[in-house]
Scaffold this active site. Structure first.
Site, PDB file in Angstrom:
ATOM      1  N   ALA A   1      52.144  16.899  31.534  1.00 43.90           N
ATOM      2  CA  ALA A   1      53.110  17.868  31.290  1.00 43.90           C
ATOM      3  C   ALA A   1      52.822  19.395  31.870  1.00 43.90           C
ATOM      4  CB  ALA A   1      53.391  18.128  29.839  1.00 43.90           C
ATOM      5  N   GLU A   2      51.542  19.638  31.919  1.00 43.67           N
ATOM      6  CA  GLU A   2      51.440  20.909  32.382  1.00 43.67           C
ATOM      7  C   GLU A   2      51.340  21.244  33.803  1.00 43.67           C
ATOM      8  OE1 GLU A   2      50.774  23.707  30.744  1.00 43.67           O
ATOM      9  OE2 GLU A   2      50.511  23.159  28.484  1.00 43.67           O
ATOM     10  N   SER A   3      50.795  20.277  34.690  1.00 47.22           N
ATOM     11  CA  SER A   3      50.841  20.499  36.218  1.00 47.22           C
ATOM     12  C   SER A   3      51.027  19.401  36.765  1.00 47.22           C
ATOM     13  CB  SER A   3      49.245  21.002  36.464  1.00 47.22           C
ATOM     14  OG  SER A   3      48.293  19.795  36.199  1.00 47.22           O
TER      15      SER A   3
ATOM     16  N   TYR B   1      58.734  20.543  25.445  1.00 42.85           N
ATOM     17  CA  TYR B   1      57.545  19.964  25.710  1.00 42.85           C
ATOM     18  C   TYR B   1      56.652  19.144  24.798  1.00 42.85           C
ATOM     19  CZ  TYR B   1      52.352  21.375  26.568  1.00 42.85           C
ATOM     20  OH  TYR B   1      51.244  21.174  26.758  1.00 42.85           O
TER      21      TYR B   1
END
Length: 197
Positions: free
Chosen positions: A90-92, A177
């Protein structure tokens, strides 16, 4: 004869890796199969088990980028590997050089202040970044009594925003998210999309 057939079905069920069906052929004999053939009526006698968080799902995790780094960080900080992978995705998207407009960096998108607080020396070094992200995730889990939903929300929006509301904050980004991370986390564990955490 029927006892022998039931015994064979039971034996097949003990090691079944697929659905097993029984049919009666043209001569009145029983046919056990996991493949449908035209012209026969089948009755399912063994249902393939739903995947558990076992070898098949471990394969989903070990096949991910940076699997060894994530496994080591998960062990060291006592956090679920699957959750670290879900956060990284999800982040990168597994890009170790990822940079957000807000200034977050690396695989786990650590803000400079958080990276420093977590002892990260090189935020763009995958190992250092994942160790720092795992350490921060553990802090969030401890802070929110191992409530994974709140810990994930705090990872994204900050612990103060979650603490003030006692729930996932109403920020649009965080509302997108959290379900995304939890969906991936459940998938990597072999759980249904609505399974409790």
């Amino acid at each position: 004869m029927r006892g022998i057939i039931l015994g064979l079905i039971w034996l097949a069920g003990a090691t079944a890796q697929a659905d097993v069906y029984i049919a009666i052929d043209d001569k009145g004999g029983y046919v056990l199969t996991n493949v449908h053939r035209p012209g026969r009526n089948y009755e399912r006698v063994i249902r393939e088990p739903v995947a558990q968080a076992g070898p098949a799902n471990a394969q989903l995790i070990t096949g991910r980028p940076y699997a060894d780094l994530v496994a080591a960080a998960a062990r060291m900080h006592n956090v679920p590997q699957a959750l670290l992978h879900a956060l990284i995705k999800a982040e990168s998207g597994y890009n170790p050089k990822a940079r957000s407009a807000a200034g977050a960096l690396g695989l786990m998108q650590l803000m400079p202040g958080t990276a420093k607080e977590m002892g990260v020396e090189d935020v763009l070094d995958p190992e250092d970044n994942v160790q720092g992200g795992a350490r921060y995730l553990k802090r969030m889990l401890n802070l929110f009594d191992n409530d994974i939903t709140l810990a994930v929300a705090a990872y994204n929006a900050g612990p103060d925003a979650v603490r003030r509301r006692g729930a996932v904050p109403p920020f649009a980004e965080t509302r997108r998210y959290v379900p995304s991370v939890l969906r991936e986390y459940r998938k990597l564990q072999g759980l249904a999309a609505d399974s409790p955490l």
